[in-house]
Design an enzyme around this catalytic site. Structure first.
Site, short mmCIF file in Angstrom:
data_model
loop_
_atom_site.label_atom_id
_atom_site.label_comp_id
_atom_site.label_asym_id
_atom_site.label_seq_id
_atom_site.Cartn_x
_atom_site.Cartn_y
_atom_site.Cartn_z
N ASN A 25 -7.85 -1.72 2.57
CA ASN A 25 -8.62 -0.96 1.59
C ASN A 25 -10.06 -0.74 2.04
OD1 ASN A 25 -6.26 -1.23 0.13
ND2 ASN A 25 -7.32 -1.45 -1.82
N SER B 13 0.82 -1.20 0.00
CA SER B 13 0.00 0.00 0.00
C SER B 13 0.85 1.25 0.00
CB SER B 13 -0.92 0.03 1.22
OG SER B 13 -1.63 1.27 1.22
N LYS C 80 -4.38 -6.76 3.40
CA LYS C 80 -4.36 -5.62 2.47
C LYS C 80 -5.78 -5.26 2.04
CE LYS C 80 -3.30 -2.28 -0.15
NZ LYS C 80 -3.86 -2.16 -1.41
C1 6PG Z 1 -3.21 1.49 -1.57
C2 6PG Z 1 -4.50 1.75 -2.29
C3 6PG Z 1 -4.46 1.11 -3.64
C4 6PG Z 1 -5.45 1.67 -4.62
C5 6PG Z 1 -6.84 1.26 -4.31
C6 6PG Z 1 -7.88 2.18 -4.88
O1 6PG Z 1 -3.29 0.91 -0.52
O2 6PG Z 1 -2.16 1.90 -2.06
O3 6PG Z 1 -5.56 1.23 -1.57
O4 6PG Z 1 -4.57 -0.28 -3.47
O5 6PG Z 1 -5.33 3.04 -4.71
O6 6PG Z 1 -7.00 0.00 -4.89
O7 6PG Z 1 -9.05 1.50 -4.80
P1 6PG Z 1 -10.36 1.91 -5.53
O8 6PG Z 1 -10.02 2.18 -6.97
O9 6PG Z 1 -11.22 0.73 -5.38
O10 6PG Z 1 -10.82 3.14 -4.82
#
Ligand code: 6PG
Length: 476
Positions: free
Chosen positions: A186, A128, A182
């Protein structure tokens, strides 16, 4: 000279991870489906470290020292399976495949079991922090065998973010544990973003504040308990002016939120595990509603709002109330998120250390926040905590904020401003603390229409009333 590690899939995230590794002194074999992208990356950033361009996976395997370490950063689903399939043909027992994409944890479990047949370690790893994190230090959540983690640890911790000298990376648990955690990250991210959005909406529509003023409010909040990456970037987004029109940026952006699916996955998994995640569910629903253009336009102008709306009293009081509502609701969302991790860990036998999860989320990731230290401390006090909300810090914080929280939910209802995150969090809090819930009535209804039976408060056993007959109770 052989390469230390390979990265396949050189999109923004993969490319930045490869650069992060190279910048940390690793010799990186770089591979992408189209060779052009590999050359482009090395052309632009080759001076940052030691890269070895490779054209296919066989060449990649030949370039790596043993045990081979291959990091995958390809789209989730079929593309990941396709690459794993090919890798299986060129790797050998003892090698390690790290899937650093946002895979579904069930897929990770399946892939881990398949590769294990060949003695290949599969490490489903949550990463992330977006593009910047991948380059400068993400939060890393690896799941897989302890043996594979030991072989990866020095490398992963060297590229991870660090807080107070502690790397934001730890072995989460076996098989799907890393990707599960993870996914929960999210889900919490979704809930947090929704709560922040509701706060903005209340200040904008409820108080009539301008985006730039609201940006200042968020900037102030960011210096207190709410200090977090998401609150910080909210101030940034709200303070931004659209270059083309000179209007506040927020006003020129379509009010339809996208989603790639990890929030939805989280809610589905939580439902399957039987753990309430109202904050995350409402966040997913709110994004869905925002994008439901046809239904929204059919309802607009037809469904009327309240005929009388209250004047919001003292402005600063209301701003403070919204802050309290945001913090309390956020605590509920995190408590629910950690409940899901605990439940899944029990279900799958992962042995996840919840305090450690809070520790590795303190830096690098999207939900990084000051209060993750409070979560770590709560689990230090009591590793078996049934809900974060009953920990002394959380309990006191929610109780301190609840008057404002309740005023905000009530005012929002009277104003006709939707606050599904705030109100569902409050409902959960009230449900959790209630001495007696109306579930007894539901049991009665179920017994009446379906003979589903019920239990009594005064003696053990399972009972049924002969509702259609003499209404006598019988033990089942
Ligand atoms: C992270 C984010 C990354 C991504 C998301 C966005 O932890 O770096 O969460 O995984 O930006 O998947 O998710 P959505 O497109 O579903 O909002």
């Amino acid at each position: 000279q052989l390469a230390d590690v390979a990265v396949t899939g050189l999109g923004t995230m993969g490319g930045n991870l490869a650069r992060n590794l190279a910048r940390n002194g690793y010799r990186v074999a770089a591979h992408n489906r189209s060779r052009h992208r590999t050359d482009e990356l090395i052309g632009e950033f080759g001076h940052e470290g030691d890269f070895v361009p490779v054209s296919d996976l066989a060449e990649l395997a030949g370039t790596l020292r043993r045990p081979r370490r291959v990091i995958l950063m390809v789209p989730a689903g079929a593309p990941t399976d396709a690459v794993i399939d090919k890798l299986r043909g060129v790797l050998e027992s003892g090698d390690i495949v790290v899937d650093a994409g946002n895979a579904h944890f069930e897929d990770t479990r399946r892939r881990e079991a398949t590769l294990r047949e060949d003695g290949i370690h599969f490490v489903g790893t949550g990463v992330s922090g977006g593009e910047e994190g991948a380059l400068h230090g993400p939060s890393i959540m690896p799941g897989g065998s302890a043996e594979a983690y030991a072989a990866l640890e020095p490398m992963l911790t060297s590229i991870a973010a660090e807080v107070d000298g502690t790397p934001c990376c730890t072995h989460v648990g076996p098989d799907g544990a890393g990707h599960f955690v993870k996914m929960l990250h999210n889900g919490i991210e979704y809930a947090d973003m929704q709560l922040i959005a509701e706060s903005y909406d209340l200040l904008r529509r409820g108080l009539g504040m301008e985006p730039a003023e609201i940006a200042e409010v968020f900037a102030t909040w960011n210096s207190g308990d709410l200090e977090s990456f998401l609150v910080e970037i909210t101030a940034d987004v709200l303070g931004h002016t659209d270059h083309a029109t000179g209007e506040p940026f927020i006003d020129v952006v379509l009010d339809q939120a996208g989603q790639k699916g990890t929030g939805r996955w989280t809610v589905i998994s939580a439902l399957e595990l039987g753990v309430p995640v109202s904050g995350m569910a409402e966040a997913v629903f709110a994004r869905g509603l925002s994008g439901d253009v046809d239904r929204r336009s059919a309802a607009r102008g037809v469904l009327r709002g309240p005929s009388e709306t209250p004047a919001v009293g003292d402005r600063q009081w209301f701003v403070d109330d919204v802050r309290d509502a945001l913090y309390a609701s956020k605590l509920v969302a995190y408590a629910q998120g950690f409940d899901v991790i605990r439940e899944a860990s029990d279900e799958y036998g992962w042995g996840v250390d919840l305090g450690q999860m809070a520790t590795i989320w303190r830096g690098g990731c999207i939900i990084r926040a000051r209060f993750l230290d409070r979560i770590r401390e709560a689990y230090d006090r009591d590793p078996g905590l049934s809900s974060l909300l009953v920990d002394s810090y959380f309990r006191d914080a929610v109780i301190a904020g609840q008057a404002g929280w309740r005023r905000v939910v009530a005012t929002a209802a009277q104003l006709g401003i939707p606050v599904p995150g705030f109100s569902s969090a409050l409902a959960y809090y009230d449900g959790l603390r209630s001495e007696r819930l109306p579930a007894a009535l539901i049991q009665g209804q179920r017994d009446l229409f379906g003979a589903h039976t019920y239990q009594r408060v005064d003696r053990p056993g399972t009972f049924h009333v002969d509702w259609a007959g003499d209404r006598a109770e019988e033990e089942r």
